[in-house]
Design a protein around this motif. Structure first.
Motif, PDB file in Angstrom:
ATOM      1  N   THR A  87       1.168  -1.301   0.412  1.00  0.00           N
ATOM      2  CA  THR A  87       0.158  -0.065  -0.018  1.00  0.00           C
ATOM      3  C   THR A  87       0.893   1.371  -0.485  1.00  0.00           C
ATOM      4  O   THR A  87       1.896   1.253   0.289  1.00  0.00           O
ATOM      5  N   ALA A  88       0.461   2.126  -0.531  1.00  0.00           N
ATOM      6  CA  ALA A  88       0.694   3.993  -0.628  1.00  0.00           C
ATOM      7  C   ALA A  88      -0.409   4.635  -0.450  1.00  0.00           C
ATOM      8  O   ALA A  88      -1.027   4.193  -1.190  1.00  0.00           O
ATOM      9  N   SER A  89       0.552   5.913  -0.131  1.00  0.00           N
ATOM     10  CA  SER A  89      -0.556   7.392   0.308  1.00  0.00           C
ATOM     11  C   SER A  89      -0.002   7.942  -0.045  1.00  0.00           C
ATOM     12  O   SER A  89       1.251   8.708  -0.233  1.00  0.00           O
ATOM     13  N   ALA A  90      -0.640   9.103  -0.128  1.00  0.00           N
ATOM     14  CA  ALA A  90       0.109  10.114  -0.810  1.00  0.00           C
ATOM     15  C   ALA A  90      -1.273  11.815  -1.535  1.00  0.00           C
ATOM     16  O   ALA A  90      -1.981  11.333  -1.636  1.00  0.00           O
ATOM     17  N   VAL A  91      -0.804  12.936  -0.604  1.00  0.00           N
ATOM     18  CA  VAL A  91      -1.580  14.084  -1.340  1.00  0.00           C
ATOM     19  C   VAL A  91      -1.566  14.429  -2.616  1.00  0.00           C
ATOM     20  O   VAL A  91      -0.861  14.240  -3.354  1.00  0.00           O
ATOM     21  N   PRO A  92      -2.646  14.109  -3.008  1.00  0.00           N
ATOM     22  CA  PRO A  92      -3.113  15.226  -4.227  1.00  0.00           C
ATOM     23  C   PRO A  92      -2.382  15.611  -4.881  1.00  0.00           C
ATOM     24  O   PRO A  92      -3.103  17.230  -4.049  1.00  0.00           O
ATOM     25  N   ASP A  93      -1.543  16.056  -5.951  1.00  0.00           N
ATOM     26  CA  ASP A  93      -1.196  17.224  -6.351  1.00  0.00           C
ATOM     27  C   ASP A  93      -1.396  17.688  -7.500  1.00  0.00           C
ATOM     28  O   ASP A  93      -0.974  18.032  -8.144  1.00  0.00           O
ATOM     29  N   TYR A  94      -2.678  16.894  -8.014  1.00  0.00           N
ATOM     30  CA  TYR A  94      -2.371  16.952  -9.873  1.00  0.00           C
ATOM     31  C   TYR A  94      -4.344  16.786 -10.588  1.00  0.00           C
ATOM     32  O   TYR A  94      -4.688  16.090  -9.248  1.00  0.00           O
ATOM     33  N   VAL A  95      -4.759  17.136 -10.744  1.00  0.00           N
ATOM     34  CA  VAL A  95      -6.461  17.081 -11.224  1.00  0.00           C
ATOM     35  C   VAL A  95      -6.660  17.399 -12.363  1.00  0.00           C
ATOM     36  O   VAL A  95      -5.695  17.144 -13.636  1.00  0.00           O
ATOM     37  N   THR A  96      -7.609  16.252 -12.976  1.00  0.00           N
ATOM     38  CA  THR A  96      -8.008  16.084 -14.145  1.00  0.00           C
ATOM     39  C   THR A  96      -9.308  16.383 -14.290  1.00  0.00           C
ATOM     40  O   THR A  96     -10.037  16.244 -13.466  1.00  0.00           O
ATOM     41  N   ILE A  97      -9.483  17.840 -14.745  1.00  0.00           N
ATOM     42  CA  ILE A  97     -11.657  17.930 -15.406  1.00  0.00           C
ATOM     43  C   ILE A  97     -11.146  17.130 -16.397  1.00  0.00           C
ATOM     44  O   ILE A  97     -11.473  17.708 -17.563  1.00  0.00           O
ATOM     45  N   THR A  98     -13.150  16.524 -16.529  1.00  0.00           N
ATOM     46  CA  THR A  98     -12.989  15.936 -17.692  1.00  0.00           C
ATOM     47  C   THR A  98     -14.751  16.466 -18.261  1.00  0.00           C
ATOM     48  O   THR A  98     -15.485  16.837 -16.844  1.00  0.00           O
ATOM     49  N   MET A  99     -15.272  17.183 -18.953  1.00  0.00           N
ATOM     50  CA  MET A  99     -16.350  17.380 -19.807  1.00  0.00           C
ATOM     51  C   MET A  99     -16.715  16.897 -21.059  1.00  0.00           C
ATOM     52  O   MET A  99     -16.276  16.408 -21.571  1.00  0.00           O
ATOM     53  N   GLN A 102       4.753   7.133 -11.580  1.00  0.00           N
ATOM     54  CA  GLN A 102       5.523   5.899 -11.418  1.00  0.00           C
ATOM     55  C   GLN A 102       5.854   5.766  -9.655  1.00  0.00           C
ATOM     56  O   GLN A 102       6.038   4.584  -9.542  1.00  0.00           O
ATOM     57  N   ALA A 103       5.637   6.890  -9.040  1.00  0.00           N
ATOM     58  CA  ALA A 103       6.454   7.120  -7.467  1.00  0.00           C
ATOM     59  C   ALA A 103       5.940   6.577  -7.059  1.00  0.00           C
ATOM     60  O   ALA A 103       6.499   5.364  -5.877  1.00  0.00           O
ATOM     61  N   MET A 104       4.579   6.060  -6.919  1.00  0.00           N
ATOM     62  CA  MET A 104       3.921   5.495  -6.231  1.00  0.00           C
ATOM     63  C   MET A 104       3.630   4.701  -6.115  1.00  0.00           C
ATOM     64  O   MET A 104       3.348   3.242  -5.069  1.00  0.00           O
TER      65      MET A 104
END
Length: 221
Positions: A14-26, A137-139
């Motif tokens: 397992t691994a966890s991380a704070v999100p730092d990227y977003v994708t808005i799909t329309m 990839q790091a995650m």
């Protein structure tokens, strides 16, 4: 010499991380009885979205096309024929569908501008938001390292409890499937009426969590 005795351990990583990227799909949909008109309306919807993205501070080319189609649409119509009910396919028109994506580093002010511009856009897209990490990839590597450590810990415990010695690692089996490193938020948005204030969008996404399993086979002595 016979086959060595082995122990099979499934390691869970397992691994966890704070999100730092977003994708808005329309998602956009235009319908008209004439093919050319459906295409024209669809193109106008996309152009309005590109203008909205530009007004929010993005480049027009930042809005990427992820899907496009134009299909004939039919409905089933009930008709009575000789006392029996029959259903016929009736042509309704052509449906032009576009899916566009806008991705950027997660920033509350930038997110606010993007969502406000989309909310005010007359194209009326259906919107979904996916939060993720930029360095996926790091995650993924962290997940696999965690799986290996988990498997070794389990193997040591089981061998000690069974009175045997853990030998050489014989093989590792892994499917190399895609690890999901994002979580989504679905929104249903209609454009705001002209003259009304746009709503405020304040998102605080949970940490991204990812996991996977790997099979390890050791010799036991």
């Amino acid at each position: 010499m016979g086959n060595p005795r082995t122990i099979h351990i499934k390691g869970t990583g397992t691994a966890s991380a704070v999100p730092d990227y977003v994708t808005i799909t329309m998602e956009l949909q235009a319908q008209h009885r004439e093919y050319v008109q459906a295409m024209r309306i669809g193109a106008q919807q996309v152009e309005m979205l590109r203008e909205a993205a530009t007004e929010a501070g993005f480049m027009a080319e930042n809005l990427k096309t992820a899907y496009f189609s134009v299909d004939a649409e039919y409905e089933s119509e009930e008709q009575e024929e000789n006392g029996r009910t029959r259903y016929h396919r009736v042509f309704v028109g052509y449906v032009c569908k576009h899916t566009l994506k806008l991705s950027f580093d997660l920033d509350s002010e930038r997110m606010e501008k993007a969502m406000t511009a989309i909310g005010d856009c007359l194209s009326k897209p259906e919107v979904s938001i996916a939060f993720t990490v930029k360095n996926k990839q790091a995650m993924r590597d962290q997940v696999l390292e965690s799986a290996a450590q988990d498997a070794r810990r389990k193997a040591d415990i089981l061998c000690k409890a069974s009175g045997v010695t853990l030998g050489d690692l014989l093989r590792v089996e892994y499917s190399w499937g895609e690890i999901n490193i994002s979580h989504s938020l679905d929104l249903k948005m209609d454009c705001c009426a002209l003259g009304e204030a746009s709503p405020s969008y304040d998102f605080h996404p949970d940490d991204i969590e990812a996991g996977d399993t790997v099979d390890f086979y050791w010799e036991i002595r």
